[in-house]
Design a protein around this motif. Sequence first.
Motif, PDB file in Angstrom:
ATOM      1  N   LEU A 236     -56.127 -17.665 -11.427  1.00 16.53           N
ATOM      2  CA  LEU A 236     -57.212 -17.114 -12.237  1.00 16.53           C
ATOM      3  C   LEU A 236     -57.840 -18.187 -13.117  1.00 16.53           C
ATOM      4  O   LEU A 236     -59.039 -18.120 -13.424  1.00 16.53           O
ATOM      5  N   ASP A 237     -57.053 -19.185 -13.514  1.00 24.24           N
ATOM      6  CA  ASP A 237     -57.616 -20.302 -14.279  1.00 24.24           C
ATOM      7  C   ASP A 237     -58.632 -21.067 -13.434  1.00 24.24           C
ATOM      8  O   ASP A 237     -59.665 -21.513 -13.937  1.00 24.24           O
ATOM      9  N   LYS A 238     -58.334 -21.216 -12.144  1.00 21.07           N
ATOM     10  CA  LYS A 238     -59.236 -21.957 -11.250  1.00 21.07           C
ATOM     11  C   LYS A 238     -60.435 -21.110 -10.827  1.00 21.07           C
ATOM     12  O   LYS A 238     -61.517 -21.641 -10.569  1.00 21.07           O
ATOM     13  N   ASN A 239     -60.217 -19.806 -10.730  1.00 21.40           N
ATOM     14  CA  ASN A 239     -61.269 -18.906 -10.266  1.00 21.40           C
ATOM     15  C   ASN A 239     -61.377 -17.720 -11.216  1.00 21.40           C
ATOM     16  O   ASN A 239     -60.778 -16.660 -10.983  1.00 21.40           O
ATOM     17  N   PRO A 240     -62.134 -17.866 -12.320  1.00 24.27           N
ATOM     18  CA  PRO A 240     -62.205 -16.803 -13.335  1.00 24.27           C
ATOM     19  C   PRO A 240     -62.657 -15.458 -12.780  1.00 24.27           C
ATOM     20  O   PRO A 240     -62.289 -14.412 -13.305  1.00 24.27           O
ATOM     21  N   ALA A 241     -63.488 -15.476 -11.722  1.00 24.36           N
ATOM     22  CA  ALA A 241     -63.959 -14.212 -11.149  1.00 24.36           C
ATOM     23  C   ALA A 241     -62.826 -13.446 -10.486  1.00 24.36           C
ATOM     24  O   ALA A 241     -62.920 -12.227 -10.265  1.00 24.36           O
TER      25      ALA A 241
END
Length: 569
Positions: A236-241
Amino acid sequence: MDNQRNLILALVLSFLVLLGWTLLSDRILPTATPPSTKIVDGKQVALPKPEAPIDSAAQIRDRAIVLREAPRVAIATPKLKGSISLKGARIDDLVLVTYGETIAKNSPPVRLLSPGGTADAYFAGFGWTGQGAALPGADTVWAADGATLAPGKPVTLSWNNGQGQLFRIRFDVDADYLFTVTQTVANAGAGAVGVKPYGLVSRIGHSKDADSWTMHTGPIATFDGVTDYGIDFSDLDKNPAGERRNSTGGWLGFGDKYWLTALIPDQKAAVEAGFRGADGRYQADLSRAVEVVAPKTQATAVTRLFAGAKEAHLLERYQDDLGIARLDRAIDWGWFVWFEKPIFYLLDWLFRMVGNFGVAIMCLTVVVRGLMFPIAQKQFSSAAAMRVLQPKMKALQEKYKDDKPRLQQEMMQLHKDEKVNPLAGCLPIFLQIPVFYALYKVLMLSIEMRHQPFILWIKDLSAPDPLLVTNLFGLLPFTPPHMLALGVLPIILGITMYFQFKLNPQAMDETQRQIFSIMPWVLMFVMAGYAAGLVIYWSWSNTLTILQQKWLYSRHDKQIASKGVEERR
């Protein structure tokens, strides 16, 4: 000269094993829960709760102040205590009254949920999105029809938007950890409105429990009958969506080692669900499809919220009674769940019978050794026969020391003539590996063992032995590093392994003999950071093995002696 070289080689290999295992164990096989006690000046004291991580990007405020800023409905059940904020309709204040943060008598209870703006913000909220009407939001202050939410005493929050729509959220709670949230929109206006009910769980920061190959912590979900352990906070840190999924039923939320907060929709309802994250804040949410509410009608959606301890029997009861898909897999049993659960059930039953978890572990060990007795008897008989053959094998080794192929042929012929299988002793070892791994998982994951005492200085079987020899049992004012945190129980383990190895046939190769002579002491350090309950199991298993081995060897020696007498006759 060769002996010195072999000894040095054995020492180097042992050091590499110890160092490599120390570097990899936290990722592959986490050792144990953090120690809950410490020996100081020869006395055992409870350690304080670790401080929560602080999000430097936000203004962190005192929890007590934040709790006083909004009107609240109290939560009071046999296992939960806290409150619901009427501002935003959030369950954001929850402690587990039956679980303490530490083993100290005056320990505060485990806090699961905290309001936004605090250092460890973690809360659940419910609401609507849509169009054609004014909707309640995070700053909406609701009216409540009761002061306390308790089992059998639901509380309904209501808010009128002044445009003809009345929004209601009814909270029910059982005697354990399950909330039932019923969201209703009644339309008394002149036109239809479209609303989309949602529920969310929001938290700040990663789990304090390590995520590893054998124990998943963080985002967890069951979509369409499949439990997903593959989503991490780092993803989730790498891909906030995040990742969005459409599912029928299921559940999703955040799991720690012992605790779970999860949203559970109607198991026959189609939902859109997933995780998202940004700036150290993470959210699990689900929503229904938009529903058009005609004038003089109402729309209702029911969502459940589990917020509490991952008690295995309770999760299974909810799963069976309410039809919640795979809720028991909130505990990361892994691939060998079919084997680990029976071990857990047996251990839990023994615990309830004897009243002491350490004694229950020892009883479990006796049961396992008893079931494996016929196999172990075959192993030890083979080992005893190998011991008898060792003088002959050594003579062959001396005779053909310069002809390795011939030596191997003569060895194989000797085993064939004497009807001895040198690999027969390996089977019980391989059979014990799944038992040991299953018990490791049970002791690591089951909250039933958390903070369970044994005897004397062992106050928490899920934590490492706190009585460290390397700081003279707490008399020296320092905490040894991980590799040197050697307690009394691991030393007992090393001693039992040493005597067990001594009873086994000695390896013919000198290097192998040196390695086997050092291995008990290497494993002693390797196991130092593991749960005391696991070390007790292994030490007690070794002790039973030694007794069984000596008994079987004595029978075998008598049989050999009797056979020799008959042959002389």
